[in-house]
Design an enzyme around this catalytic site. Structure first.
Site, PDB file in Angstrom:
ATOM      1  NE  ARG A 114      -3.741  -2.293   2.448  1.00 20.11           N
ATOM      2  CZ  ARG A 114      -3.476  -3.479   2.998  1.00 20.11           C
ATOM      3  NH1 ARG A 114      -2.304  -3.706   3.561  1.00 20.11           N
ATOM      4  NH2 ARG A 114      -4.378  -4.446   2.975  1.00 20.11           N
ATOM      5  CG  ASP A 174      -6.369  -4.240   8.274  1.00 21.94           C
ATOM      6  OD1 ASP A 174      -5.420  -4.668   7.611  1.00 21.94           O
ATOM      7  OD2 ASP A 174      -6.954  -3.168   8.019  1.00 21.94           O
ATOM      8  NE  ARG A 177      -8.969  -8.369   4.604  1.00 25.46           N
ATOM      9  CZ  ARG A 177      -8.395  -7.423   3.880  1.00 25.46           C
ATOM     10  NH1 ARG A 177      -7.413  -6.691   4.401  1.00 25.46           N
ATOM     11  NH2 ARG A 177      -8.794  -7.189   2.646  1.00 25.46           N
ATOM     12  CG  HIS A 201      -5.285  -0.603   5.875  1.00 31.96           C
ATOM     13  ND1 HIS A 201      -5.790  -1.848   6.154  1.00 31.96           N
ATOM     14  CD2 HIS A 201      -5.571  -0.363   4.564  1.00 31.96           C
ATOM     15  CE1 HIS A 201      -6.362  -2.345   5.058  1.00 31.96           C
ATOM     16  NE2 HIS A 201      -6.238  -1.450   4.083  1.00 31.96           N
TER      17      HIS A 201
END
Length: 339
Positions: A114, A174, A177, A201
């Protein structure tokens, strides 16, 4: 958005003093979404079918794309709560939005982190966000564009908005998850797992194992017959899968969209209905565990005024040091971009 009959509704967010807005509210809540790509369109779809907003507006510079997405969504309005869905390549479509969601940006490719997207997406923010300030000066700004912690910090500086009105989607996904993987291992419903991912993140994110619980039982004490204990190797595997989840999805289908669409809609619901949910959103830290002037995710209460300061969630020494390292990673990228 017209406000003739609602002098104190969510459309009065200018003063950030809106009353609680219930599900029966008739106020014309307006959500704007920047970017009609897979993430932006899926957020619009999730928000529409969950009845989150009365008015959803998509903005994208690709006129044919945004027109097609809006047409497709409108064809399904018969099967969803009543709403207005429109879109344009003109930023005026976002005028007077209560919340503006930023999803526009360079697409993460297989093999990219990212953080690799930072420079390109910083340029996009610098170009678009001043127009958002002009047409929706009182909105809450919800950033989804990656790297979201860096983008959230840039957005705060570009817009000049108060810290509580600039929110990154952070590690909400996240954390989802994380809970899913813990729930699957322990054989319980994901709704009964309470656990958070904090920090960036991205690759330096931190699982907060010490405060995680299942049905009020600390996860470190979980030992229910037939429902699996978590050994050190199990924890390491869960964390690895959380961190690699996006890469796995991108490798297989090119983009993540369904889970992030639902995660962002969850944040929108908490804002628009003042639900006061505890969410691991990204935002400015001021003196939290010695960290200053950096945006990252820690559990916060989110409502119609935006986000509140971080909750004083307990952490081990290792968790806190990991969070400090994550903060430094984010801060370095922001500095390298000249902000």
């Amino acid at each position: 958005m017209e406000n003739v009959d609602a002098p104190e509704g969510l459309s009065s967010l200018a003063g950030l003093g809106s009353p609680v807005i219930g599900r029966s509210s008739t106020f014309a809540r307006k959500v704007g979404i920047i970017g009609a790509g897979s993430v932006g369109a899926t957020i619009a779809y999730a928000a529409m079918i969950r009845g989150v907003a009365r008015h959803i507006s998509l903005f994208d510079i690709a006129k044919s794309k945004v027109d097609a997405e809006v047409l497709d969504l409108n064809h399904g309005l018969l099967f969803a709560p009543q709403a207005t869905v429109d879109g344009s390549d003109d930023v005026e479509i976002l005028r007077d939005c209560d919340v503006v969601v930023m999803t526009a940006g360079a697409k993460q490719k297989p093999g990219e982190t990212r953080m690799d997207l930072a420079a390109a997406n910083a340029g996009i923010c610098k170009k678009i966000l001043p127009d958002v300030v002009r047409v929706a000066p009182n909105c809450i700004l919800l950033l989804v564009t990656n790297p979201v912690d860096v983008v959230t910090e840039l957005a705060r500086k570009i817009t000049g908005f108060e810290w509580n009105r600039v929110i990154g989607s952070g590690t909400v996904l996240d954390s989802s998850r994380f809970r899913y993987l813990v729930a699957r291992h322990c054989g319980v419903a994901v709704q009964n797992v309470h656990a958070y991912i904090a920090g960036e993140h991205g690759d330096s994110e931190i699982p907060l194992w010490s405060s995680a619980t299942i049905g009020s039982i600390p996860l470190n004490q979980w030992a229910v017959p037939g429902h699996g204990r978590l050994a050190a190797a199990d924890k390491a595997e869960i964390v690895r899968n959380v961190k690699e989840a996006a890469y796995q999805v991108i490798q297989g289908k090119g983009a993540t969209n369904y889970a992030v669409g639902l995660a962002v809609t969850n944040i929108l619901e908490s804002i628009l209905y003042d639900e006061q949910r505890v969410l691991a959103v990204s935002g400015l830290l001021k003196g939290f565990r010695g960290m200053e002037d950096v945006c990252l995710s820690v559990p916060r209460i989110v409502g119609c005024k935006g986000m509140e300061p971080p909750l004083p969630i307990p952490m081990t020494v290792d968790e806190e040091s990991g969070l400090q390292a994550s903060a430094e990673s984010i801060r370095k990228v922001v500095k390298d971009l000249g902000y």
